[in-house]
Design an enzyme around this catalytic site. Structure first.
Site, PDB file in Angstrom:
ATOM      1  N   SER A 303       0.807  -1.207   0.000  1.00 38.21           N
ATOM      2  CA  SER A 303       0.000   0.000   0.000  1.00 38.21           C
ATOM      3  C   SER A 303       0.851   1.273   0.000  1.00 38.21           C
ATOM      4  O   SER A 303       1.479   1.592  -0.990  1.00 38.21           O
ATOM      5  CB  SER A 303      -0.964  -0.049   1.190  1.00 38.21           C
ATOM      6  OG  SER A 303      -2.008   0.868   1.027  1.00 38.21           O
ATOM      7  N   ASP A 314       9.900   4.873 -10.526  1.00 40.05           N
ATOM      8  CA  ASP A 314       9.483   5.457 -11.804  1.00 40.05           C
ATOM      9  C   ASP A 314      10.198   6.767 -12.104  1.00 40.05           C
ATOM     10  O   ASP A 314      10.487   7.079 -13.262  1.00 40.05           O
ATOM     11  CB  ASP A 314       7.967   5.693 -11.807  1.00 40.05           C
ATOM     12  CG  ASP A 314       7.189   4.434 -12.142  1.00 40.05           C
ATOM     13  OD1 ASP A 314       7.804   3.351 -12.219  1.00 40.05           O
ATOM     14  OD2 ASP A 314       5.956   4.526 -12.319  1.00 40.05           O
ATOM     15  N   LYS A 328      -1.091  -4.205  -3.106  1.00 40.60           N
ATOM     16  CA  LYS A 328      -2.354  -3.565  -2.738  1.00 40.60           C
ATOM     17  C   LYS A 328      -2.412  -2.186  -3.383  1.00 40.60           C
ATOM     18  O   LYS A 328      -1.806  -1.239  -2.909  1.00 40.60           O
ATOM     19  CB  LYS A 328      -2.509  -3.435  -1.228  1.00 40.60           C
ATOM     20  CG  LYS A 328      -3.853  -2.824  -0.845  1.00 40.60           C
ATOM     21  CD  LYS A 328      -3.993  -2.605   0.641  1.00 40.60           C
ATOM     22  CE  LYS A 328      -5.346  -1.962   0.939  1.00 40.60           C
ATOM     23  NZ  LYS A 328      -5.474  -0.617   0.351  1.00 40.60           N
TER      24      LYS A 328
END
Length: 444
Positions: A303, A314, A328
């Site tokens: 999460s 990224d 999640k």
């Protein structure tokens, strides 16, 4: 204008961040198809009313009306996904206390899996951790009451209680032939969500155990303290350890990410309606001034941890080492019901990394996979099945992935992932993934 206050919730039972939602009243113009659908819905509600009245009138014992309604609500929400549910007034209050990083109880993060109460992880330095409770333990009894059949909130209510009182847990552990009974004394759980120490004279190690209201402040204190101890100019880089961190507050995940990013998107959330899409960006500049960064993840990183890891990966700000994360990728909104009636925990959006990747039921793949050497007596319980194994989970937007190693050696000298990170920062090992190629993330 009609105003609704709701709370964004990420992770097991960790916390909330207030978000104000503004909604205009709508005039409904229904054609014949919409009218027919509404008519079917009302007939179904009438059916519920008929069943409710029949139970009240004819059940062998007089039922509690409020419990009947609460059970019906729980059943409806449990049928949606593993993370939606009804929070009783007491569990709602407990959650609000827990987000502040201090609460009463045992110190166990739990989830519901196939109707069973499963330990995600014990919290460091709590009664549960000291009693030997382990990740993936299944709690079968609370004192002398069977845990199966309880909701997650009911089980948590029973595990909490006055300080210095005892509770006996019966657990099933993979690799053990018979149930294990553990008696734990309840205590005030003060969760220190950030821990840190120097690794030698040239690397700062920072572990984040959860994302509570105190996490970003703790992270900034850690960086300042490490700079003071080692000298900012002498630090070769930092290790951010997110392993077995089950998540927490959305705003803390964003601010932790921003602590390491000069600029750029951190995460976006997308609901059922396109106009509900939100994007969160780093704007204020990083604290570590471009120093190399290693992030450690594993199957227990979930999460909010995945938001941070995904953003730093990224944006090419960090190299991720370890094993695939939990997966999640959904956001829960906590909606207070008013009148002291508790709150609704409802999955309202998926979240996406800066490149537009949803990690729901897939997880984040590290740049460098490192598997730990696991003692023989623990080999049966080292893997976390992940989000994709939970019954009723939201489906992935691509191929689903289940199972990933979550073992972290208690002795740092045996920690292969940490050793790899330190060797890369010090230049005694090389890998094509370090340092990351500073190519900006592209939206999909």
């Amino acid at each position: 204008m009609m105003r609704k206050t709701s709370l964004i919730f990420l992770g097991g039972l960790l916390g909330v961040v207030a978000t104000l939602l503004l909604a205009q009243p709508h005039t409904l113009l229904m054609g014949s198809a919409a009218g027919a659908a509404a008519s079917d819905t009302y007939r179904t509600l009438n059916l519920f009313g008929d069943v409710f009245e029949r139970v009240r009138a004819d059940y062998v014992e007089k039922p509690d009306d409020s419990k009947l309604v609460e059970s019906a609500i729980n059943g409806m929400l449990a049928g949606l996904d593993p993370h939606s549910g009804y929070m009783t007034p007491s569990s709602f209050r407990d959650m609000q206390v827990q987000t502040r990083g201090e609460f009463g109880g045992l110190g166990i993060e739990v989830t519901m899996e196939d109707g069973l109460i499963k330990v995600v992880a014990p919290i460091d330095d709590t009664p549960a951790a000291k009693a030997g409770i382990m990740a993936n333990d299944i709690i079968t009894r609370l004192n002398d009451e069977a845990a199966q059949g309880l909701t997650i909130d009911q089980a948590i209510d029973k595990m909490r209680g006055p300080v210095n009182t005892k509770i006996k847990l019966t657990i099933m552990r993979k690799g053990s032939d018979k149930p294990i009974e553990v008696t734990i004394v309840r205590d005030i759980i003060r969760v220190k969500s950030v821990r840190w120490h120097p690794e030698g004279s040239d690397v700062g190690y920072i572990r984040v155990t959860q994302f509570s209201e105190q996490t970003t402040d703790g992270l900034k204190q850690a960086i300042n303290d490490l700079n003071s101890q080692l000298g900012a100019d002498k630090i070769k880089g930092y290790v951010l350890d997110l392993r077995n961190n089950p998540g927490g507050l959305l705003d803390q995940a964003i601010s932790v990410s921003a602590t390491f990013l000069e600029k750029g998107e951190i995460v976006s959330t997308r609901g059922r309606n396109p106009e509900e899409t939100q994007r969160f960006n780093a704007r204020h500049g990083a604290m570590i001034k471009g120093k190399p960064l290693i992030v450690l993840i594993n199957g227990g990183s979930a999460s909010a941890s995945e938001i941070v890891a995904g953003a730093l990966q990224d944006q090419k700000r960090a190299t991720l080492i370890g094993t695939r994360s939990f997966g999640k990728g959904s956001v829960q909104t906590i909606i207070p019901l008013g009148g002291g009636n508790g709150a609704l925990r409802l999955t309202t959006a998926r979240y996406y990394t800066p490149s537009g990747h949803s990690i729901q039921a897939t997880g984040i793949t590290p740049d460098i996979e490192v598997l730990q050497d696991v003692p023989d007596n623990m080999k049966a319980q080292i893997d976390t099945k992940g989000e994709a194994s939970l019954r009723g989970h939201l489906k992935a937007e691509g191929a689903e992935q289940t199972g990933s190693q979550s073992y972290v050696p208690p002795d740092e000298s045996d920690d292969k992932a940490l050793k790899m990170g330190l060797d890369l920062l010090r230049g005694t090992a090389t890998n094509a993934a370090f340092p990351p190629n500073p190519k900006p993330a592209v939206h999909n």
